[in-house]
Structures are given as structure tokens and as C-alpha cells.
Enzyme design. Structure first.
Site, PDB file in Angstrom:
ATOM      1  N   ARG A  56       0.822  -1.212   0.000  1.00  0.00           N
ATOM      2  CA  ARG A  56       0.000   0.000   0.000  1.00  0.00           C
ATOM      3  C   ARG A  56       0.861   1.268   0.000  1.00  0.00           C
ATOM      4  O   ARG A  56       0.425   2.335  -0.412  1.00  0.00           O
ATOM      5  CB  ARG A  56      -0.936  -0.005   1.205  1.00  0.00           C
ATOM      6  N   TYR A 109     -12.711  22.227 -10.931  1.00  0.00           N
ATOM      7  CA  TYR A 109     -13.267  21.009 -11.534  1.00  0.00           C
ATOM      8  C   TYR A 109     -14.519  20.631 -10.729  1.00  0.00           C
ATOM      9  O   TYR A 109     -14.453  20.485  -9.501  1.00  0.00           O
ATOM     10  CB  TYR A 109     -12.188  19.931 -11.488  1.00  0.00           C
ATOM     11  N   ASP A 181      -4.416  23.017  -8.850  1.00  0.00           N
ATOM     12  CA  ASP A 181      -4.679  21.932  -9.803  1.00  0.00           C
ATOM     13  C   ASP A 181      -4.098  22.391 -11.140  1.00  0.00           C
ATOM     14  O   ASP A 181      -4.624  23.299 -11.788  1.00  0.00           O
ATOM     15  CB  ASP A 181      -6.188  21.667  -9.914  1.00  0.00           C
ATOM     16  N   LYS A 206      -4.689  12.523 -17.410  1.00  0.00           N
ATOM     17  CA  LYS A 206      -4.867  13.301 -18.641  1.00  0.00           C
ATOM     18  C   LYS A 206      -3.593  13.232 -19.493  1.00  0.00           C
ATOM     19  O   LYS A 206      -3.305  12.209 -20.060  1.00  0.00           O
ATOM     20  CB  LYS A 206      -5.252  14.746 -18.310  1.00  0.00           C
TER      21      LYS A 206
HETATM   22  C1  LIG Z   1      -8.808  19.897 -13.949  1.00  0.00           C
HETATM   23  C2  LIG Z   1      -9.116  18.501 -13.509  1.00  0.00           C
HETATM   24  N1  LIG Z   1      -8.651  18.089 -12.318  1.00  0.00           N
HETATM   25  C3  LIG Z   1      -8.895  16.841 -11.878  1.00  0.00           C
HETATM   26  C4  LIG Z   1      -9.617  15.944 -12.626  1.00  0.00           C
HETATM   27  C5  LIG Z   1      -9.903  14.582 -12.081  1.00  0.00           C
HETATM   28  O1  LIG Z   1      -9.108  13.610 -12.634  1.00  0.00           O
HETATM   29  P1  LIG Z   1      -9.541  12.070 -12.599  1.00  0.00           P
HETATM   30  O2  LIG Z   1     -10.496  11.883 -13.708  1.00  0.00           O
HETATM   31  O3  LIG Z   1      -8.265  11.351 -12.725  1.00  0.00           O
HETATM   32  O4  LIG Z   1     -10.180  11.847 -11.246  1.00  0.00           O
HETATM   33  C6  LIG Z   1     -10.120  16.326 -13.864  1.00  0.00           C
HETATM   34  C7  LIG Z   1     -10.890  15.374 -14.695  1.00  0.00           C
HETATM   35  O5  LIG Z   1     -11.481  15.698 -15.692  1.00  0.00           O
HETATM   36  C8  LIG Z   1      -9.877  17.642 -14.311  1.00  0.00           C
HETATM   37  O6  LIG Z   1     -10.369  18.074 -15.490  1.00  0.00           O
END
Ligand SMILES: Cc1ncc(COP(=O)(O)O)c(C=O)c1O
Length: 395
Positions: A56, A109, A181, A206
Site C-alpha cells: 500500500r 473542476y 490543480d 490526462k
Molecule cells: C482539472 C481537472 N482536475 C482533476 C480531474 C480529475 O481527474 P480524474 O479523472 O483522474 O479523477 C479532472 C478530470 O477531468 C480535471 O479536469
């Protein structure tokens, strides 16, 4: 050239986090999957310094990828989470205390808002959303009990560029950690830690993964106290990233510097083409001069990736469906950052409280989100031309 700092980023992305085992080793560490890790002797088992002791907490696959991300982000510590969303939510959880207050950009997000408004609210954490353009004005919102500030630049769906250095200065002055982010810039085109953020977060799902087949989050941090809080939170929660996904992300990272310029060029080509269409109400792409935050983007970013938005004119649902269904190369699906192009309508009006946006109707048209993939821009433009023809025919 022996000094690692002199290597270009492309070279470091290709070569960082290699196993360097003698007499030979694979180029990228393969998935080392484990729950139990065996120690051959009692002395090994009871040793105080055990790099690996339970799956883990990661295996060599995790350590190798963490080293690459640390290099990319300019970070002393990197933690991995099972998704990008988990990276954001677990970071907020690491700093929030019952009775505390957090500041979250209105352009975050949208599932992060769900986490704040439901989960954190149950924990008696108050979330205050702020205007993404607040810059140094954030100082006026910081309270004695503010536990963290969350920024996201460009913002999800509406692509506002935030003045991260100004927010970081205000946050540092108040002793509040700033979490960014940074998924859009992939930490190639913008470096939050170098611009004063405490924590840089990415959905490696992504651009880093790049092939739409893995889910992973990365958390990069330099500050020792923030690092301890995040590390303890992740350990206590029992969060773990799968070795298979970490390996896929590491494999993706190797080609990131080759893929991003294609996403960038295709994104800008599509955005310019859309801007010239008379049907299009507006295009939201920070690299376009028409973008309200273009100057800020030019100041702080070294490039653009392939995700941007545009607004269609007010239309019926039949027209919107005709537009979407006419697309052959653009897929319709969530996420972004993979090799393939995507185009979806996005219901921004549901997710804004500071800068409310009317629902599509007679006043406003639907907002669309494009992810420019690695296909030929000419083919993608032909695809959009077909979609606009179908849109007009359905009107
Ligand atoms: C800006 C942003 N942060 C975080 C995430 C979340 O990522 P995950 O899909 O890996 O949970 C996304 C997903 O679309 C996103 O667009």
C-alpha cells in the site's frame, strides 16, 4: 553533460526515474505489484530503515515514477493517488480541520465542489468560492481559520487564467497553503511550485498518461510541514495507486514532450478556425489574443495544451444533437489529455455560484469543450465543418 539541471525538460522526461540497476535494467520500471513484501531475515524485518514494507505504501514502480514527477515539478516529495480527483480531495482533507474555512476557485473542476459542499460540509468545514480573477484580493477573504486555498488555472470549462504568483504571495503572507490543480499545463507549460504554490496537483490521467487508459493523481510539494500533513493523511486513509496505472503513466510521461506541442498546435488551429466562424459566439482559449487573460497566460505559461471551450449560438436540442452526431473524429466522452480528440457540451451553468452563468436557452447557447488530440488538424476542421452544416440543416 553530467549536471542534471542543464538537461532540457524533454531529456529529463525521457530519462528520469530509471532503475539504474547493474548489470542491466528495463528503460522504465515495469509494474511491480505487491501487497505482501517479504523480508528474508528477522533483522531485515525489524530494521528501522525499510524502503519497501507493504504494497500500500508503494513499490519500486511507484518510487521510479515519483522521482520523474519530482523532477518535472521541481518538488522534494511526490505522492500518488488513485485518481486526479482523489489528489485534490485528499489534499484538502489533509489541511482542513473541523470548524475551518477553505477558499476554492469558482472555476474548480466540478466534482471538487461536490466534495466540498457535501463531504467537507459534513466535517464542519466551510467552503467559500472566490472569483478566479481575484489575484491578490484573496487576502481580503482569508480568515483566522482559513486552512487552504485551492486554485485551478485555467479554470475548468471556462478557462480563466488565475494570477497564481499574486495569490501565492497573499497566501504565504497569511500562512495559508496554496494548492494548485495544474492538470491543464501538465506541469510542463506552468510550474506552480516555482510560482509560489505550496502544492502542485495533477490528474496524471490526462496528459501524462496520454492514452485514456489509466487513472492517477500526483501531488508535488516542497514545504516539509505540508508534506507531512499530506503524507499522514494518505497513509491514514489507506490511499494507494495501482502499480499498473503508475507504470502506464510513467510510460506516457516518456513521450509527453513530443505529444504536447501537437496538442498545442492542433488546439490553436481549431480555436482560430472556430473564432472565424460566424456561428460561434466566443472561443475560450488562453493562447488566443481575444482571451481576456491572454496577457497573464503569456506572462506565466510557456505553452498551451489542447483543451479549450467555445460557445454555440442559442439553438434547439435537436440542433445540438445534430452537431455532435455529425462528428466522426471527435469522440464524445469525459476526461481529456489522451491522443484522441473529444468534443462535448458542458453544463457550466450548474457549477458556478460567484460568476453565475445562465443555462443555455434563448439568451445563451450551449458551451462546448474541445480536446484537440493528435489527429491531423485538417481532418478535425473538416469534421467541424460537417458538424456546423448538420447544425444549420437541423435549425
Ligand atoms: C482539472 C481537472 N482536475 C482533476 C480531474 C480529475 O481527474 P480524474 O479523472 O483522474 O479523477 C479532472 C478530470 O477531468 C480535471 O479536469
Amino acid at each position: 553533460m553530467s549536471d542534471g539541471k542543464k538537461k532540457t525538460e524533454a531529456t529529463r522526461l525521457a530519462s528520469s526515474g530509471r532503475p539504474h540497476q547493474r548489470p542491466s535494467h528495463p528503460v522504465t520500471y515495469p509494474p511491480e505489484r505487491a501487497s505482501t513484501i517479504l523480508f528474508p531475515t528477522y533483522e531485515d524485518f525489524t530494521a528501522t530503515e525499510r524502503e519497501f514494507f507493504y504494497g500500500r505504501f508503494g513499490t519500486r514502480t511507484h518510487r521510479a515514477f515519483e522521482a520523474s514527477i519530482a523532477d518535472l515539478e521541481g518538488a522534494a516529495h511526490v505522492y500518488l493517488t488513485p485518481s486526479g480527483l482523489a489528489a485534490v480531495t485528499l489534499c484538502l482533507l489533509a489541511f482542513a480541520e473541523p470548524g475551518s474555512h477553505i477558499l476554492v476557485t469558482d472555476s474548480a473542476y466540478d466534482p471538487v465542489r461536490g466534495y466540498c459542499d457535501r463531504f467537507l460540509k459534513r466535517m464542519r468545514v466551510e467552503t467559500e468560492y472566490y472569483d478566479p480573477h481575484i489575484a491578490g484580493g484573496i487576502a481580503g477573504l482569508v480568515r483566522d481559520n482559513t486552512a487552504a486555498i485551492l486554485a485551478e488555472s485555467p479554470g475548468s470549462l471556462t478557462f480563466e487564467i488565475q494570477d497564481i504568483p499574486a495569490i501565492a504571495a497573499a497566501a504565504a503572507n497569511a500562512g495559508v497553503p496554496l494548492l494548485v490543480d495544474n492538470t491543464w499545463a501538465a506541469s510542463v507549460y506552468f510550474k506552480p511550485l516555482a510560482h509560489g504554490a505550496t502544492v502542485s496537483i495533477q490528474a496524471a490521467t490526462k496528459y501524462i498518461g496520454g492514452h485514456s487508459d489509466c487513472l492517477l493523481g500526483t501531488i508535488a510539494v516542497n514545504d516539509p510541514s505540508a508534506e507531512r500533513k499530506i503524507g499522514n493523511c494518505l497513509r491514514q486513509i489507506g490511499s494507494n495507486a495501482s502499480a499498473d496505472d503508475v507504470w502506464l503513466a510513467h510510460r506516457g510521461l516518456r513521450t509527453l514532450s513530443a505529444r504536447l506541442p501537437v496538442h498545442e498546435a492542433n488546439g490553436i488551429a481549431l480555436a482560430n478556425w472556430l473564432e472565424a466562424r460566424e456561428e460561434v459566439v466566443c472561443v475560450m482559449h488562453p493562447a488566443l489574443e481575444s482571451h481576456p487573460d491572454h496577457a497573464l497566460w503569456q506572462r506565466d505559461f510557456t505553452g498551451a495544451t489542447g483543451l479549450f471551450g467555445f460557445e454555440l449560438p442559442p439553438c434547439s436540442e435537436v440542433q445540438l444533437a445534430a452537431f455532435c452526431n455529425a462528428l466522426e473524429h471527435f469522440g464524445m466522452g469525459y476526461s481529456w489529455g489522451g491522443f484522441e480528440s473529444l468534443c462535448i457540451p458542458v453544463p457550466v451553468h450548474k457549477y458556478r455560484t460567484v460568476l453565475p452563468r445562465p443555462a443555455p436557452g434563448s439568451e445563451r447557447g450551449p458551451l462546448m469543450r474541445i480536446h484537440a488530440g493528435l489527429e491531423s488538424a485538417d481532418d478535425l476542421i473538416l469534421d467541424l465543418e460537417r458538424a456546423f452544416a448538420a447544425f444549420a440543416a437541423a435549425g
